[in-house]
Every structure is written in C-alpha cells, then in structure tokens.
Design an enzyme around this catalytic site. Sequence first.
Site, PDB file in Angstrom:
ATOM      1  CD  GLU B 156      -2.544   1.047   2.755  1.00 56.40           C
ATOM      2  OE1 GLU B 156      -2.376   0.045   3.481  1.00 56.40           O
ATOM      3  OE2 GLU B 156      -3.299   1.974   3.052  1.00 56.40           O
ATOM      4  CG  HIS B 158      -0.840   5.103   4.076  1.00 54.10           C
ATOM      5  ND1 HIS B 158      -0.535   6.133   4.930  1.00 54.10           N
ATOM      6  CD2 HIS B 158      -2.096   4.692   4.393  1.00 54.10           C
ATOM      7  CE1 HIS B 158      -1.578   6.346   5.724  1.00 54.10           C
ATOM      8  NE2 HIS B 158      -2.532   5.495   5.426  1.00 54.10           N
ATOM      9  CG  ASP B 188      -4.411   5.456   1.608  1.00 57.14           C
ATOM     10  OD1 ASP B 188      -4.985   4.672   2.368  1.00 57.14           O
ATOM     11  OD2 ASP B 188      -4.509   6.707   1.695  1.00 57.14           O
ATOM     12  CG  HIS B 231      -6.746   1.283   0.897  1.00 57.05           C
ATOM     13  ND1 HIS B 231      -5.819   1.054   1.887  1.00 57.05           N
ATOM     14  CD2 HIS B 231      -7.441   0.144   0.750  1.00 57.05           C
ATOM     15  CE1 HIS B 231      -5.965  -0.189   2.311  1.00 57.05           C
ATOM     16  NE2 HIS B 231      -6.926  -0.767   1.643  1.00 57.05           N
ATOM     17  CD  GLU B 267      -7.814   2.456   4.739  1.00 56.68           C
ATOM     18  OE1 GLU B 267      -7.287   1.411   5.116  1.00 56.68           O
ATOM     19  OE2 GLU B 267      -7.157   3.410   4.256  1.00 56.68           O
TER      20      GLU B 267
END
Lengths: 133, 296
Positions: B156, B158, B188, B231, B267
């Site tokens: 991910e 992020h 994300d 995400h 999310e």
Amino acid sequence: MLERPCIQSRGFKNVESHGKVIGFQVNIRSLYYRGLWLSQLRPATVTVDGETFSGDQITWTINDVTYTQAEMAELGDVHWGLLEPATLTVAKEGGLESGSHEIEVNYTYSCSYFPPVVDTILGGTHKRTLILV
Amino acid sequence: MTNQVGKTKPKRGVSLYSYAGEYGVTMSLEDMFAEMHDMGARGLEILANSHIEGYPNPSEEWLENWDRLIKKYDIVPVEYGHWVDSRLYQGRHLTPEESYEMLVRDFKLANRLGFTVLRTKLGVIDDELTPVENWREFIKLALPMAEKYNVRMCPEIHAPTLLKSKMVDDYVQLIEETGTKHFGLNIDFGVFTTKTIPASEWGPNEFIMPESDHSPVEDIIPLLPYVYCCHAKFVKMSDDFEEMTIPYETIINTLIEHNWDGYMVSEYEGPKKDVPGYAVEQVRKHHVMMKRILGE
C-alpha cells in the site's frame, strides 16, 4: 457482542484450585483494529486496588489454551483475534472480596509496518471499575 | 454526469477497516456486508487478522458461513489485507524463509475465500517507512506460489510516501525486472491530500496524520498498469457529500480517463470511529459522492 471497553465486566471472578481461592480472572478484548500474534504482545501488568501484578503472576487464556507470559514471546503462530476475549488469570492468594475493585491493565505490542520506535507506544493502560459478586 | 455510458470505470467497494470501531461491539461481519449491499458497494476488502474468526485456521463452519454471506449479499471479494510482521519476535527480523511462509499461508486462505488482490503490508525500518532490507528476496521467493494461488501482492502506497519516490521506483523496478503479474501496488488516496481538518475535530486518543508533502493526482497515471486496487481513503464527508481533504473529483476522473476499472474501496480514517453509527454514516455519504462522480 463484546463490551466496548478493553476490560470486560463479564468474566470477572475469583479462581479456585483444590478448594482454595488462588487468584482472580478478568477478561480483556483488543482495542487494536487487527488481531495480534502472541509474540507481538509485551508482558502485561494488572493492578487491582493499587496492588500491581506482573510477569509469571499473570497467565493469558486464549481460545481455551493458557499461556505464561514468557511462553508468549516465542509464539508467533498463535493469534489473538478481535472477537475473542483473552482471560488474564492473576495469582493472588485468597483472591478478591465481593464488591467494587479498581482494575488497571497495561500492555503494549509491536507493529512492524510502523517505525520501530512505535513498538513501545501502541497499547497502554486501560482502567475500569468492576464489581465482583 | 458527463461520463459516458459504457466506458470502463472504476468500481465501488468498502474496506471493513472503516467499521473498526463497531466490529464485535455493535456490528458483526454480516451487518457490515448488509451495509455494503444497501450501498451497491460490491467490492470487499477484509483484513485477514481482523475479520477471519480463528485466523489463520478458520473452522469449516466459519468458511461455509462465509460462502453463504458472500452469496446472500452479492459481495465480490476484492482485496485481502495481510501483513508480513517482520518484527514478530522481539530483537530480530524475520528471515526471508519465515516471511515466505507467512505470505504463502495467506495466499492459500485468500484463495479459499475468493480474493485475487492482496494488500501486502511489509515491515519497515525507519520513519520514512522504508521496507525491510530483505523484502525483494522473500517477494521473489513467493511469486511462483502467488501465481499458483492466483493472487497479486500489493504494498500500500500511503502518506507520507510520495508516488514519485525511491520506494515506488523500487517496487516498479521489481515488477519490470521480473515481468510478474503477481506483484503490484495499492494506492491510498491519502497520498493526494490537499487539506486537513482542524485538529480540534479529533478526539484526545485519536491518531492524527502528521503534516507531510503529497503527490499531484497526475502522478498516478504512469503507475496505473500496476495498480490492482485503491484505498479510497477519506477523512470527513460534508453534509452535502463532499470530501473535505482529498480531491476526489480529479482522482476519479483521472482514473476514468485512463480506463482504470479496478475497485476503489472506501477506507474511513476520520474522527469518531468509536461513536456508534458515525463511521457507518460517513461511508454512506462517501458512496453518494462516488456514485455522483462516476455517473452511476
């Protein structure tokens, strides 16, 4: 469903062995958003009415299996799920008297996807007043 | 509603992480599936360690119930969140072989549950979230098994990581070097953050992302061939269905323009997750917004 706080009211009771009260039990749930491998957990301390217990005075029971805190450090394949309360059994001769008790539970856990410094920060102290009947 | 009918579009889903404050206290797995069904959000992300009872060895009874619920609520298992807990044991990192074993255990379970994308969270060694030094070794070891079990490992990306960064370059290099279709990226949307909500809106025990640099939306374009899931991070939905911190309209339109048709799984990572019903309402508002932008 579980109670929202970490320290659960249900399950709070004295523990007997061979007709003698040898301690008490309290259930906790994990407030972290994911379950934990037992080896991620750092040893807990439990304080009841100002008296603190630690190390081999405490065992954890998860899914009906009981572990010493020393054993847990090596158990990287046993998992504590979010829907499974853990029972902490605390050795205290004579147990606790019927009535209100101030309970504090403290533990931390590692989290590999955060910087290593966080391993001593996540988790912490949970407090709740419980009534032993 | 300018988006043409019939054109390839991203699809909507939910990461059950959004309901972390409710799960086990006010909502069961079935409750969360029912929420998704109400919203027409078919794509599911679970976190293995959170949502599989008895993980990593769920009972046959649990598995049968899973199959039943997936069918009943018309859910598409999309992304399976799992971890390589490199600091599983105090004082050392997992070896490549131990990491491999941890990965393969999840490949098998993900495959059984119907997932094809994995959100593979790697252990890190510093504040910049640099992955453990041996990540290439155990990822490469695991590629044949990922193929066998038809799963794609996706770290991910992020915040505070930027899309133009050494970390992302390293992941892309591994994909290009091996030609694998079983390792990719999960982006994300928090990497595109343009605003923050006032600190006063967060509770005393809530984690606030520290301020950091963010990527412009166009930086996702060259990465899209490797992106198997996103995400759809969000922090606050207004009452008129706008996300307050992330430029959603630009993001989704960019995905549409470039024919990306994977799942965006909501999310929720805003305040008041522990207030019963709050996150549930936020996710519903988020899907009103996404539907509008997608022209559904």
